[in-house]
Motif scaffolding. Sequence first.
Motif, PDB file in Angstrom:
ATOM      1  N   ALA A  37       0.848  -1.195   0.000  1.00  0.00           N
ATOM      2  CA  ALA A  37       0.000   0.000   0.000  1.00  0.00           C
ATOM      3  C   ALA A  37       0.881   1.242   0.000  1.00  0.00           C
ATOM      4  CB  ALA A  37      -0.916  -0.008   1.225  1.00  0.00           C
ATOM      5  N   ARG A  38       0.494   2.222  -0.752  1.00  0.00           N
ATOM      6  CA  ARG A  38       1.203   3.501  -0.837  1.00  0.00           C
ATOM      7  C   ARG A  38       2.666   3.359  -1.264  1.00  0.00           C
ATOM      8  NH1 ARG A  38      -2.090   3.328   2.863  1.00  0.00           N
ATOM      9  NH2 ARG A  38      -1.956   4.031   4.947  1.00  0.00           N
ATOM     10  N   ALA A  39       2.923   2.469  -2.201  1.00  0.00           N
ATOM     11  CA  ALA A  39       4.285   2.296  -2.712  1.00  0.00           C
ATOM     12  C   ALA A  39       4.753   3.591  -3.367  1.00  0.00           C
ATOM     13  CB  ALA A  39       4.330   1.156  -3.729  1.00  0.00           C
ATOM     14  N   GLU A  40       6.019   3.901  -3.163  1.00  0.00           N
ATOM     15  CA  GLU A  40       6.602   5.111  -3.735  1.00  0.00           C
ATOM     16  C   GLU A  40       6.920   4.876  -5.212  1.00  0.00           C
ATOM     17  OE1 GLU A  40      10.458   7.974  -2.908  1.00  0.00           O
ATOM     18  OE2 GLU A  40       9.810   6.567  -1.362  1.00  0.00           O
ATOM     19  N   PHE A  41       6.607   5.861  -6.053  1.00  0.00           N
ATOM     20  CA  PHE A  41       6.917   5.797  -7.477  1.00  0.00           C
ATOM     21  C   PHE A  41       8.349   6.237  -7.712  1.00  0.00           C
ATOM     22  CE2 PHE A  41       2.348   5.987  -7.441  1.00  0.00           C
ATOM     23  CZ  PHE A  41       1.957   5.226  -8.529  1.00  0.00           C
ATOM     24  N   PRO A  42       9.013   5.761  -8.742  1.00  0.00           N
ATOM     25  CA  PRO A  42       8.601   4.688  -9.644  1.00  0.00           C
ATOM     26  C   PRO A  42       8.826   3.327  -8.990  1.00  0.00           C
ATOM     27  CG  PRO A  42      10.799   5.395 -10.232  1.00  0.00           C
ATOM     28  CD  PRO A  42      10.342   6.294  -9.100  1.00  0.00           C
ATOM     29  N   PHE A  43       8.132   2.339  -9.515  1.00  0.00           N
ATOM     30  CA  PHE A  43       8.361   0.972  -9.069  1.00  0.00           C
ATOM     31  C   PHE A  43       8.096   0.010 -10.205  1.00  0.00           C
ATOM     32  CE2 PHE A  43       4.005   1.966  -7.739  1.00  0.00           C
ATOM     33  CZ  PHE A  43       3.273   0.875  -8.206  1.00  0.00           C
ATOM     34  N   MET A  44       8.559  -1.227 -10.019  1.00  0.00           N
ATOM     35  CA  MET A  44       8.400  -2.282 -11.017  1.00  0.00           C
ATOM     36  C   MET A  44       7.624  -3.432 -10.394  1.00  0.00           C
ATOM     37  SD  MET A  44      11.402  -4.436 -12.948  1.00  0.00           S
ATOM     38  CE  MET A  44      11.877  -3.088 -14.012  1.00  0.00           C
ATOM     39  N   THR A  45       6.768  -4.060 -11.193  1.00  0.00           N
ATOM     40  CA  THR A  45       6.006  -5.210 -10.722  1.00  0.00           C
ATOM     41  C   THR A  45       6.142  -6.375 -11.697  1.00  0.00           C
ATOM     42  OG1 THR A  45       3.986  -4.482 -11.841  1.00  0.00           O
ATOM     43  CG2 THR A  45       4.291  -3.774  -9.555  1.00  0.00           C
ATOM     44  N   PHE A  46       6.022  -7.565 -11.150  1.00  0.00           N
ATOM     45  CA  PHE A  46       5.919  -8.748 -11.993  1.00  0.00           C
ATOM     46  C   PHE A  46       4.484  -8.832 -12.481  1.00  0.00           C
ATOM     47  CE2 PHE A  46       9.806  -9.817  -9.900  1.00  0.00           C
ATOM     48  CZ  PHE A  46      10.490 -10.585 -10.827  1.00  0.00           C
ATOM     49  N   GLY A  47       4.323  -8.990 -13.784  1.00  0.00           N
ATOM     50  CA  GLY A  47       3.002  -9.126 -14.380  1.00  0.00           C
ATOM     51  C   GLY A  47       2.751 -10.569 -14.753  1.00  0.00           C
ATOM     52  N   GLN A  48       2.006 -10.739 -15.814  1.00  0.00           N
ATOM     53  CA  GLN A  48       1.639 -12.069 -16.283  1.00  0.00           C
ATOM     54  C   GLN A  48       2.878 -12.857 -16.675  1.00  0.00           C
ATOM     55  OE1 GLN A  48      -1.208 -12.069 -19.467  1.00  0.00           O
ATOM     56  NE2 GLN A  48      -0.826 -14.184 -19.987  1.00  0.00           N
ATOM     57  N   SER A  49       2.858 -14.128 -16.334  1.00  0.00           N
ATOM     58  CA  SER A  49       3.913 -15.025 -16.799  1.00  0.00           C
ATOM     59  C   SER A  49       3.246 -16.309 -17.283  1.00  0.00           C
ATOM     60  CB  SER A  49       4.923 -15.324 -15.685  1.00  0.00           C
ATOM     61  OG  SER A  49       4.309 -16.018 -14.637  1.00  0.00           O
ATOM     62  N   THR A  50       3.838 -16.891 -18.296  1.00  0.00           N
ATOM     63  CA  THR A  50       3.332 -18.161 -18.817  1.00  0.00           C
ATOM     64  C   THR A  50       4.479 -19.153 -18.886  1.00  0.00           C
ATOM     65  OG1 THR A  50       3.702 -17.525 -21.120  1.00  0.00           O
ATOM     66  CG2 THR A  50       1.521 -17.076 -20.209  1.00  0.00           C
ATOM     67  N   GLU A  51       4.123 -20.419 -18.796  1.00  0.00           N
ATOM     68  CA  GLU A  51       5.103 -21.498 -18.907  1.00  0.00           C
ATOM     69  C   GLU A  51       4.489 -22.561 -19.811  1.00  0.00           C
ATOM     70  OE1 GLU A  51       7.700 -23.674 -15.630  1.00  0.00           O
ATOM     71  OE2 GLU A  51       5.639 -24.413 -15.619  1.00  0.00           O
ATOM     72  N   ARG A  52       5.251 -22.958 -20.822  1.00  0.00           N
ATOM     73  CA  ARG A  52       4.787 -23.981 -21.767  1.00  0.00           C
ATOM     74  C   ARG A  52       5.795 -25.118 -21.827  1.00  0.00           C
ATOM     75  NH1 ARG A  52       4.394 -19.193 -24.902  1.00  0.00           N
ATOM     76  NH2 ARG A  52       2.248 -18.501 -25.093  1.00  0.00           N
ATOM     77  N   ASP A  53       5.282 -26.299 -22.132  1.00  0.00           N
ATOM     78  CA  ASP A  53       6.157 -27.445 -22.340  1.00  0.00           C
ATOM     79  C   ASP A  53       7.005 -27.179 -23.586  1.00  0.00           C
ATOM     80  OD1 ASP A  53       7.350 -29.936 -22.246  1.00  0.00           O
ATOM     81  OD2 ASP A  53       5.645 -30.969 -23.157  1.00  0.00           O
ATOM     82  N   TRP A  54       8.290 -27.330 -23.453  1.00  0.00           N
ATOM     83  CA  TRP A  54       9.228 -27.097 -24.549  1.00  0.00           C
ATOM     84  C   TRP A  54      10.133 -28.317 -24.680  1.00  0.00           C
ATOM     85  CZ3 TRP A  54       8.477 -23.372 -27.895  1.00  0.00           C
ATOM     86  CH2 TRP A  54       9.492 -22.987 -28.761  1.00  0.00           C
ATOM     87  N   SER A  55       9.608 -29.467 -24.281  1.00  0.00           N
ATOM     88  CA  SER A  55      10.399 -30.699 -24.274  1.00  0.00           C
ATOM     89  C   SER A  55      10.658 -31.192 -25.692  1.00  0.00           C
ATOM     90  CB  SER A  55       9.666 -31.790 -23.495  1.00  0.00           C
ATOM     91  OG  SER A  55       9.452 -31.384 -22.167  1.00  0.00           O
TER      92      SER A  55
END
Length: 135
Positions: A37-55
């Motif tokens: 809450a009330r994080a100081e700007f600027p900041f970075m966040t982790f957004g969407q991530s996907t993982e696929r089988d690449w075998s």
Amino acid sequence: MSSAAFALQQAIFSKLANDAATTSALGGPRIYDDVPARAEFPFMTFGQSTERDWSTGTEKGYEHVITLHVWSRAPGRKEAQAVIAAARDALHDQDLPLEGHRLVNLRHEFSEARRDTDGETFHGITRFRAVTEPN
């Protein structure tokens, strides 16, 4: 063994939080998975991530797409773009250590900066693609 996706997120977080250019552009190690809450700007966040089988027929592997978001209240896009550039330089083609996995590659795919719908925040988006294999 931890999941490859979580091991990759931990490695990216560690690299960015310990990268002088990224933390300087952010004004400190303001990199979050869950924004306080009330994080100081600027900041970075982790957004969407996907993982696929690449075998292959003989080896296991995973393809990952990781999105990072930058939030800035500075006038114009300059601050958001500086954070994106620092993160790109810190991560692109780097060999990060992963718990229980090996990073085959990590590549920057794209970045953009745009004004958010609130009219006062600039929103930067940068996406990376990675391939991992279990140890």
